[in-house]
Design a protein around this motif. Structure first.
Motif, PDB file in Angstrom:
ATOM      1  N   UNK A  19       0.796  -0.987  -0.662  1.00  0.00           N
ATOM      2  CA  UNK A  19      -0.543   0.349  -0.331  1.00  0.00           C
ATOM      3  C   UNK A  19       1.030   1.344  -0.441  1.00  0.00           C
ATOM      4  N   UNK A  20       1.632   1.714   0.482  1.00  0.00           N
ATOM      5  CA  UNK A  20       2.963   2.707   0.638  1.00  0.00           C
ATOM      6  C   UNK A  20       2.964   2.714  -0.328  1.00  0.00           C
ATOM      7  N   UNK A  21       3.822   1.228  -1.440  1.00  0.00           N
ATOM      8  CA  UNK A  21       4.515   1.992  -2.851  1.00  0.00           C
ATOM      9  C   UNK A  21       3.848   2.008  -3.265  1.00  0.00           C
ATOM     10  N   UNK A  22       2.479   2.341  -3.504  1.00  0.00           N
ATOM     11  CA  UNK A  22       1.252   2.171  -4.447  1.00  0.00           C
ATOM     12  C   UNK A  22       1.264   4.007  -3.844  1.00  0.00           C
ATOM     13  N   UNK A  23       0.841   4.238  -3.077  1.00  0.00           N
ATOM     14  CA  UNK A  23       0.172   5.670  -2.568  1.00  0.00           C
ATOM     15  C   UNK A  23       1.911   6.047  -3.156  1.00  0.00           C
ATOM     16  N   UNK A  25       3.891   5.145  -6.193  1.00  0.00           N
ATOM     17  CA  UNK A  25       3.670   5.471  -7.433  1.00  0.00           C
ATOM     18  C   UNK A  25       3.244   6.434  -7.929  1.00  0.00           C
ATOM     19  N   UNK A  26       1.902   6.190  -6.661  1.00  0.00           N
ATOM     20  CA  UNK A  26       0.937   7.691  -7.675  1.00  0.00           C
ATOM     21  C   UNK A  26       1.307   8.692  -7.659  1.00  0.00           C
ATOM     22  N   UNK A  27       1.951   9.229  -6.013  1.00  0.00           N
ATOM     23  CA  UNK A  27       1.324  10.847  -5.868  1.00  0.00           C
ATOM     24  C   UNK A  27       2.210  11.211  -7.470  1.00  0.00           C
ATOM     25  N   UNK A  28       2.983  10.840  -8.294  1.00  0.00           N
ATOM     26  CA  UNK A  28       3.081  11.735  -9.180  1.00  0.00           C
ATOM     27  C   UNK A  28       1.640  11.922 -10.114  1.00  0.00           C
ATOM     28  N   UNK A  29       0.918  10.395 -10.624  1.00  0.00           N
ATOM     29  CA  UNK A  29       0.371  10.570 -11.483  1.00  0.00           C
ATOM     30  C   UNK A  29      -0.751  11.877 -10.679  1.00  0.00           C
ATOM     31  N   UNK A  30      -1.463  11.271  -9.201  1.00  0.00           N
ATOM     32  CA  UNK A  30      -1.819  13.209  -8.609  1.00  0.00           C
ATOM     33  C   UNK A  30      -1.969  14.098  -9.237  1.00  0.00           C
ATOM     34  N   UNK A  31      -0.273  14.423  -8.991  1.00  0.00           N
ATOM     35  CA  UNK A  31      -0.104  15.742  -8.679  1.00  0.00           C
ATOM     36  C   UNK A  31      -0.649  15.865 -10.387  1.00  0.00           C
ATOM     37  N   UNK A  32       0.208  15.213 -11.631  1.00  0.00           N
ATOM     38  CA  UNK A  32       0.036  15.972 -12.648  1.00  0.00           C
ATOM     39  C   UNK A  32      -1.452  16.493 -13.327  1.00  0.00           C
ATOM     40  N   UNK A  48      -6.734  34.675  -5.282  1.00  0.00           N
ATOM     41  CA  UNK A  48      -7.133  34.074  -4.263  1.00  0.00           C
ATOM     42  C   UNK A  48      -6.382  32.544  -4.364  1.00  0.00           C
ATOM     43  N   UNK A  49      -6.200  32.198  -4.602  1.00  0.00           N
ATOM     44  CA  UNK A  49      -5.643  30.674  -4.675  1.00  0.00           C
ATOM     45  C   UNK A  49      -4.365  31.038  -3.944  1.00  0.00           C
ATOM     46  N   UNK A  50      -3.641  31.558  -3.398  1.00  0.00           N
ATOM     47  CA  UNK A  50      -2.578  31.387  -2.377  1.00  0.00           C
ATOM     48  C   UNK A  50      -2.660  30.368  -1.271  1.00  0.00           C
ATOM     49  N   UNK A  51      -1.559  29.814  -0.961  1.00  0.00           N
ATOM     50  CA  UNK A  51      -1.505  28.369  -0.238  1.00  0.00           C
ATOM     51  C   UNK A  51      -1.291  27.449  -0.752  1.00  0.00           C
ATOM     52  N   UNK A  52      -1.148  27.076  -1.922  1.00  0.00           N
ATOM     53  CA  UNK A  52      -1.853  26.570  -2.827  1.00  0.00           C
ATOM     54  C   UNK A  52      -0.854  25.211  -2.578  1.00  0.00           C
ATOM     55  N   UNK A  53      -0.533  24.132  -2.672  1.00  0.00           N
ATOM     56  CA  UNK A  53       0.282  23.464  -2.824  1.00  0.00           C
ATOM     57  C   UNK A  53       0.858  22.054  -4.369  1.00  0.00           C
ATOM     58  N   UNK A  54       1.113  21.695  -4.536  1.00  0.00           N
ATOM     59  CA  UNK A  54       1.475  20.844  -5.879  1.00  0.00           C
ATOM     60  C   UNK A  54       0.341  19.716  -6.396  1.00  0.00           C
ATOM     61  N   UNK A  55       0.607  19.189  -4.192  1.00  0.00           N
ATOM     62  CA  UNK A  55      -1.138  18.485  -4.278  1.00  0.00           C
ATOM     63  C   UNK A  55      -2.230  18.946  -3.417  1.00  0.00           C
ATOM     64  N   UNK A  56      -2.220  19.805  -3.746  1.00  0.00           N
ATOM     65  CA  UNK A  56      -3.850  20.544  -3.462  1.00  0.00           C
ATOM     66  C   UNK A  56      -5.010  20.534  -4.359  1.00  0.00           C
ATOM     67  N   UNK A  57      -6.150  19.895  -3.914  1.00  0.00           N
ATOM     68  CA  UNK A  57      -6.963  19.393  -4.885  1.00  0.00           C
ATOM     69  C   UNK A  57      -7.753  20.934  -5.485  1.00  0.00           C
TER      70      UNK A  57
END
Length: 293
Positions: A19-23, A25-32, A48-57
């Motif tokens: 599960x950890x390995x799958x998560x 590996x999936x982080x780059x795809x989710x970010x894309x 008004x979008x300040x404070x977000x990150x690359x993984x922010x929804x």
């Protein structure tokens, strides 16, 4: 007697690690995917979008970047997106995979069930072709395509992938056909079957597992190829990965990260779909030729 407990700490640990390995590996795809659904102000963090990150929804998700990447993004001198290059790659894969897998199946059949003088040498040469680096054959192939009048054409690019794929497909089918009992071939010969009759009526019907392996291998290799596409394609035969590279590395205008990420996901989708739908058949096909008998 008490029922034996089915809880196994070792198995739980293995599942947790998977599960950890799958998560991971999936982080780059989710970010894309998230980046492709955002607007440029949201990506750059403007109000008004300040404070977000690359993984922010995405706050205001939109498929505008996907539409632009597919049909209106500027690549080289044209602004028609990835669409024409996507269909170029579809044509390239269909013809290259079909021809190379077909030839590999016949080669594997001939090298296992119709032994002839020098067959081991021929197989060794084909096997050697699997280990030749792409880079050292670029100039000879370019010269040969020029002499044949195929330079910069789709036919030339298909020929290159077919020639390079034959070594791998022959290896796959040869190793699989070794496991087929010779008695079946002898019985077919006694019944009067010839070379092609035995191939189409006896061996080909049982070749589905290894055929899936060969098709998936060839499809993913050709779809993801950049080197041959950049070296041997022309303006009208350029494959998807070359177009994606040109789009991402453009130096004109504002860098549109959302369009770049959308284009990257579009380019990766076919191979992801193939592995999700046929991944289990790929493993079964590999295992089918692993043991003789």
């Amino acid at each position: 007697m008490r029922a034996k407990s089915s809880f196994r700490p070792g198995r739980l640990f293995i599942y947790a690690m998977l599960l950890v390995a799958a998560v991971f590996m999936l982080v780059p795809l989710v970010a894309m995917v998230f980046t492709s659904l955002k607007s440029m102000p949201e990506i750059t963090g403007l109000a008004p979008y300040s404070g977000g990150t690359i993984l922010s929804i995405p706050v205001d998700p939109s498929f505008d970047a996907w539409k632009s990447a597919w049909s209106s993004a500027c690549i080289a001198v044209a602004c028609d997106g990835l669409r024409p290059y996507f269909w170029n790659t579809i044509v390239l894969c269909v013809f290259s995979v079909t021809i190379s897998v077909s030839i590999g199946a016949v080669n594997g059949y001939a090298l296992t069930k119709w032994r002839f003088k020098g067959d081991s040498v021929i197989f060794a040469l084909l096997l050697f072709g699997c280990f030749i680096p792409f880079q050292i054959v670029l100039i000879p192939i370019a010269r040969l395509l020029g002499l044949m009048g195929l330079s910069g054409s789709m036919a030339g690019l298909i020929a290159v992938h077919v020639i390079y794929g034959i070594s791998f497909t022959t290896l796959f089918f040869r190793n699989f056909y070794v496991t087929v009992p010779d008695e079946l071939i002898k019985a077919a010969r006694i019944d009067g079957a010839g070379f092609w009759s035995i191939f189409f009526r006896v061996l080909l019907p049982v070749s589905a597992p290894i055929a899936v392996v060969a098709v998936i291998w060839q499809f993913t290799s050709i779809w993801n190829d950049f080197l041959f596409g950049a070296s041997f394609s022309g303006p009208n035969s350029r494959p998807l990965m070359v177009a994606l590279n040109n789009l991402v590395n453009t130096s004109t205008g504002i860098k549109a990260y959302n369009i770049d990420m959308a284009a990257a996901v579009i380019a990766a989708l076919p191979t992801m779909v193939v592995y999700v739908l046929a991944g289990k058949f790929f493993v079964r096909g590999l295992m089918a030729g692993a043991v003789k008998g």
